[in-house]
Design an enzyme around this catalytic site. Structure first.
Site, mmCIF file in Angstrom:
data_model
loop_
_atom_site.group_PDB
_atom_site.id
_atom_site.type_symbol
_atom_site.label_atom_id
_atom_site.label_comp_id
_atom_site.label_asym_id
_atom_site.label_seq_id
_atom_site.Cartn_x
_atom_site.Cartn_y
_atom_site.Cartn_z
ATOM 1 N N GLY A 15 -3.906 5.085 -9.956
ATOM 2 C CA GLY A 15 -4.111 5.457 -8.557
ATOM 3 C C GLY A 15 -3.068 6.446 -8.084
ATOM 4 O O GLY A 15 -1.903 6.369 -8.469
ATOM 5 N N VAL A 27 10.451 16.977 -12.090
ATOM 6 C CA VAL A 27 10.431 17.039 -13.557
ATOM 7 C C VAL A 27 10.423 18.491 -14.027
ATOM 8 O O VAL A 27 11.199 18.889 -14.912
ATOM 9 C CB VAL A 27 9.205 16.279 -14.114
ATOM 10 C CG1 VAL A 27 9.020 16.569 -15.607
ATOM 11 C CG2 VAL A 27 9.350 14.781 -13.887
ATOM 12 N N ARG A 76 -8.897 7.388 -15.177
ATOM 13 C CA ARG A 76 -8.770 6.236 -16.072
ATOM 14 C C ARG A 76 -9.540 6.551 -17.347
ATOM 15 O O ARG A 76 -10.578 7.211 -17.319
ATOM 16 C CB ARG A 76 -9.296 4.967 -15.392
ATOM 17 C CG ARG A 76 -8.578 4.714 -14.056
ATOM 18 C CD ARG A 76 -8.918 3.361 -13.479
ATOM 19 N NE ARG A 76 -8.396 3.223 -12.123
ATOM 20 C CZ ARG A 76 -7.153 2.907 -11.829
ATOM 21 N NH1 ARG A 76 -6.285 2.700 -12.805
ATOM 22 N NH2 ARG A 76 -6.758 2.795 -10.577
ATOM 23 N N ASP A 107 1.643 0.022 -13.662
ATOM 24 C CA ASP A 107 1.768 -0.793 -14.871
ATOM 25 C C ASP A 107 0.735 -0.431 -15.938
ATOM 26 O O ASP A 107 1.027 -0.499 -17.129
ATOM 27 C CB ASP A 107 1.720 -2.283 -14.533
ATOM 28 C CG ASP A 107 0.467 -2.690 -13.775
ATOM 29 O OD1 ASP A 107 -0.356 -1.818 -13.459
ATOM 30 O OD2 ASP A 107 0.317 -3.899 -13.502
ATOM 31 N N GLY A 108 -0.473 -0.026 -15.527
ATOM 32 C CA GLY A 108 -1.479 0.384 -16.508
ATOM 33 C C GLY A 108 -1.040 1.616 -17.272
ATOM 34 O O GLY A 108 -1.208 1.708 -18.497
ATOM 35 N N THR A 130 3.275 4.087 -7.275
ATOM 36 C CA THR A 130 2.195 3.233 -6.790
ATOM 37 C C THR A 130 2.562 2.726 -5.403
ATOM 38 O O THR A 130 3.724 2.377 -5.162
ATOM 39 C CB THR A 130 1.945 2.027 -7.722
ATOM 40 O OG1 THR A 130 1.088 1.082 -7.065
ATOM 41 C CG2 THR A 130 3.235 1.322 -8.095
ATOM 42 N N ILE A 131 1.593 2.683 -4.501
ATOM 43 C CA ILE A 131 1.911 2.263 -3.135
ATOM 44 C C ILE A 131 2.183 0.769 -3.039
ATOM 45 O O ILE A 131 2.754 0.304 -2.054
ATOM 46 C CB ILE A 131 0.794 2.650 -2.143
ATOM 47 C CG1 ILE A 131 -0.492 1.854 -2.421
ATOM 48 C CG2 ILE A 131 0.539 4.147 -2.154
ATOM 49 C CD1 ILE A 131 -1.524 1.971 -1.316
ATOM 50 N N ASP A 132 1.790 -0.010 -4.050
ATOM 51 C CA ASP A 132 1.897 -1.471 -3.965
ATOM 52 C C ASP A 132 3.325 -1.998 -4.128
ATOM 53 O O ASP A 132 3.593 -3.156 -3.819
ATOM 54 C CB ASP A 132 0.997 -2.133 -5.012
ATOM 55 C CG ASP A 132 -0.474 -1.985 -4.687
ATOM 56 O OD1 ASP A 132 -0.804 -1.945 -3.487
ATOM 57 O OD2 ASP A 132 -1.287 -1.892 -5.626
ATOM 58 N N ASP A 134 4.823 -2.884 -6.803
ATOM 59 C CA ASP A 134 4.679 -4.088 -7.629
ATOM 60 C C ASP A 134 5.194 -3.904 -9.056
ATOM 61 O O ASP A 134 4.751 -4.603 -9.978
ATOM 62 C CB ASP A 134 3.205 -4.523 -7.667
ATOM 63 C CG ASP A 134 2.281 -3.461 -8.254
ATOM 64 O OD1 ASP A 134 2.734 -2.298 -8.418
ATOM 65 O OD2 ASP A 134 1.110 -3.772 -8.521
ATOM 66 N N ARG A 159 -3.613 -1.701 18.065
ATOM 67 C CA ARG A 159 -3.102 -2.601 19.110
ATOM 68 C C ARG A 159 -3.460 -2.088 20.509
ATOM 69 O O ARG A 159 -3.700 -2.881 21.423
ATOM 70 C CB ARG A 159 -1.593 -2.777 18.991
ATOM 71 C CG ARG A 159 -1.044 -3.864 19.907
ATOM 72 C CD ARG A 159 0.453 -4.035 19.749
ATOM 73 N NE ARG A 159 0.832 -4.616 18.468
ATOM 74 C CZ ARG A 159 0.735 -5.913 18.184
ATOM 75 N NH1 ARG A 159 0.252 -6.763 19.086
ATOM 76 N NH2 ARG A 159 1.117 -6.372 17.016
ATOM 77 N N ARG A 176 -3.787 -6.449 -3.603
ATOM 78 C CA ARG A 176 -4.606 -7.503 -4.205
ATOM 79 C C ARG A 176 -3.752 -8.591 -4.847
ATOM 80 O O ARG A 176 -4.064 -9.770 -4.777
ATOM 81 C CB ARG A 176 -5.549 -6.893 -5.250
ATOM 82 C CG ARG A 176 -6.506 -7.893 -5.888
ATOM 83 C CD ARG A 176 -7.462 -7.214 -6.852
ATOM 84 N NE ARG A 176 -6.768 -6.592 -7.974
ATOM 85 C CZ ARG A 176 -6.636 -5.284 -8.138
ATOM 86 N NH1 ARG A 176 -7.126 -4.460 -7.233
ATOM 87 N NH2 ARG A 176 -5.987 -4.800 -9.184
ATOM 88 N N GLU A 192 1.020 -10.726 14.815
ATOM 89 C CA GLU A 192 1.150 -12.141 15.184
ATOM 90 C C GLU A 192 1.103 -13.053 13.961
ATOM 91 O O GLU A 192 1.729 -14.115 13.944
ATOM 92 C CB GLU A 192 0.045 -12.533 16.171
ATOM 93 C CG GLU A 192 0.332 -12.175 17.619
ATOM 94 C CD GLU A 192 0.386 -10.668 17.861
ATOM 95 O OE1 GLU A 192 1.237 -10.224 18.661
ATOM 96 O OE2 GLU A 192 -0.405 -9.928 17.239
ATOM 97 N N LYS A 218 -0.546 -14.676 25.342
ATOM 98 C CA LYS A 218 -1.019 -13.473 24.649
ATOM 99 C C LYS A 218 -2.541 -13.368 24.778
ATOM 100 O O LYS A 218 -3.268 -14.307 24.487
ATOM 101 C CB LYS A 218 -0.638 -13.530 23.162
ATOM 102 C CG LYS A 218 0.853 -13.377 22.907
ATOM 103 C CD LYS A 218 1.153 -13.351 21.418
ATOM 104 C CE LYS A 218 2.639 -13.193 21.146
ATOM 105 N NZ LYS A 218 2.947 -13.191 19.695
ATOM 106 N N ARG A 252 -12.447 -8.634 15.822
ATOM 107 C CA ARG A 252 -12.834 -7.397 15.147
ATOM 108 C C ARG A 252 -12.093 -7.278 13.821
ATOM 109 O O ARG A 252 -11.042 -7.879 13.624
ATOM 110 C CB ARG A 252 -12.509 -6.176 16.014
ATOM 111 C CG ARG A 252 -13.325 -6.101 17.315
ATOM 112 C CD ARG A 252 -14.785 -5.772 17.019
ATOM 113 N NE ARG A 252 -15.516 -5.492 18.244
ATOM 114 C CZ ARG A 252 -16.097 -6.408 19.006
ATOM 115 N NH1 ARG A 252 -16.015 -7.691 18.657
ATOM 116 N NH2 ARG A 252 -16.758 -6.055 20.087
ATOM 117 N N ARG A 261 -3.289 5.484 0.773
ATOM 118 C CA ARG A 261 -2.806 6.244 -0.384
ATOM 119 C C ARG A 261 -2.561 7.706 -0.064
ATOM 120 O O ARG A 261 -1.923 8.412 -0.847
ATOM 121 C CB ARG A 261 -3.828 6.178 -1.522
ATOM 122 C CG ARG A 261 -3.792 4.898 -2.315
ATOM 123 C CD ARG A 261 -4.667 5.068 -3.535
ATOM 124 N NE ARG A 261 -4.692 3.861 -4.338
ATOM 125 C CZ ARG A 261 -5.474 3.707 -5.388
ATOM 126 N NH1 ARG A 261 -6.296 4.682 -5.742
ATOM 127 N NH2 ARG A 261 -5.456 2.590 -6.086
#
Length: 328
Positions: A15, A27, A76, A107-108, A130-132, A134, A159, A176, A192, A218, A252, A261
């Site tokens: 991704g 680089v 991929r 990681d992939g 990666t944005i996660d 992780d 909001r 995920r 909240e 609230k 909603r 991303r």
């Protein structure tokens, strides 16, 4: 390989993430600084298998530090999972005279690079993009800071509508397997409640929290939901549950999706990507291989790809406690 490295290839895979272009730029320009050649490999491992290469100079990467996505594209590739596919990629690298690789991805990407290194003893350094956030072995991955700022900006706008119409919004964010985006953006946006994969809030506790919020005066609420939260419900099922048990709420759903991303990378991600690109190239020139560049306590460090792939990041428990206090 023991000979002096004079040509390095760089690719992006998996991704996309804001800051990948800044990493590519770093680089390429670090190679130019050390008077070695740099080759861009398009479409990740797929392009490596097909020999989709382009020589890159410092001038080729002008005006990309602020752009999102990746100029080298990403794809991929199932064929790279086979030895035959990896041999085809290796032959293209040898034909082009490429002696080492910088892989920018998650990681992939690192798993594929690790196997490629094992097959051909080919020097590889990874840059976590990666944005996660992780990836084990780094406090921050490229793209994460931009993503959480994108989420906070979106929630701030949601909001306004929630307050105007006295509504409860479930805002689903990416994550995920990990809740870094949800937790940090949720605290930053004053949500909240925050639902993440690492913690099982439980539907009953969610209802109790919303009841307390209602009782405290609230009239609207924001609940940030990581797409893999442990309630076992997706965000639309959560809406249905609250509709059934708290009909007084006008509920909603907003799924932020792939907008997280995109966009121009933050200053933090641009600087991080620049630092990581320099460290990656210079590590290869020092004879390092099969490692990932990471930032730990604001220092550039190397972690083996094996640890980066198999290690597990942990949620910030102190921030989780802050979240609980802030929802009072």
């Amino acid at each position: 390989m023991s000979e002096k490295i004079t040509k390095i290839g760089v690719l992006t895979s998996g991704g996309d993430a804001p800051g990948m272009n800044a990493a590519i730029r770093s680089v390429v320009r670090t190679c130019a600084y050390h008077k070695i050649e740099c080759v861009g490999i398009y479409r990740g491992f797929e392009g490596m298998m097909e020999g989709d290469f382009k020589d890159l100079t410092a001038r080729n990467v002008n005006h990309i530090i602020h752009t999102g996505g990746t100029i080298l594209k990403s794809a991929r590739c199932n064929d790279f999972r086979t030895l035959e596919g990896r041999k085809k990629a290796y032959d293209h690298l040898v034909d082009k005279g490429i002696q080492a690789l910088v892989l920018i991805g998650g990681d992939g990407t690192f798993h594929g690079g690790m196997i490629f290194n094992e097959d051909f003893n080919f020097p590889i350094i990874g840059i976590p993009g990666t944005i996660d956030n992780d990836i084990y072995g780094t406090n921050f991955t490229i793209g994460y800071d931009t993503a959480i700022n994108t989420v906070v900006e979106a929630i701030d706008k949601i909001r306004d509508t929630a307050s105007s119409h006295k509504r409860l919004f479930f805002v689903e964010v990416m994550g995920r397997d990990v809740g870094h985006i949800a937790l940090n953006a949720g605290v930053g946006a004053g949500a909240e409640e925050i639902l993440i994969p690492e913690e099982d809030l439980g539907l009953e506790r969610l209802v109790e929290s919303l009841i307390r919020s209602k009782a405290s005066g609230k009239s609207s609420s924001i609940v940030v939901v990581a797409e893999g939260d442990k309630t076992g419900k997706n965000v639309f099922e959560l809406k249905d549950y609250i509709d059934e048990h708290m009909p007084e709420y006008d509920v909603r759903v907003s799924v932020l999706g792939h907008m997280q991303r995109g966009g121009s990378p933050s200053c933090f991600d641009r600087v991080l990507a620049s630092r990581m690109g320099v460290k990656a190239v210079e590590s290869l020139l020092e004879g390092k291989s099969n490692c990932m560049v990471g930032i730990l306590d604001n220092k550039m460090e190397l972690t083996s790809l094996d640890k980066a792939v198999k290690g597990k990041t942990e949620i910030n428990l102190e921030l989780l406690r802050v979240s609980d206090i802030m929802t009072t």
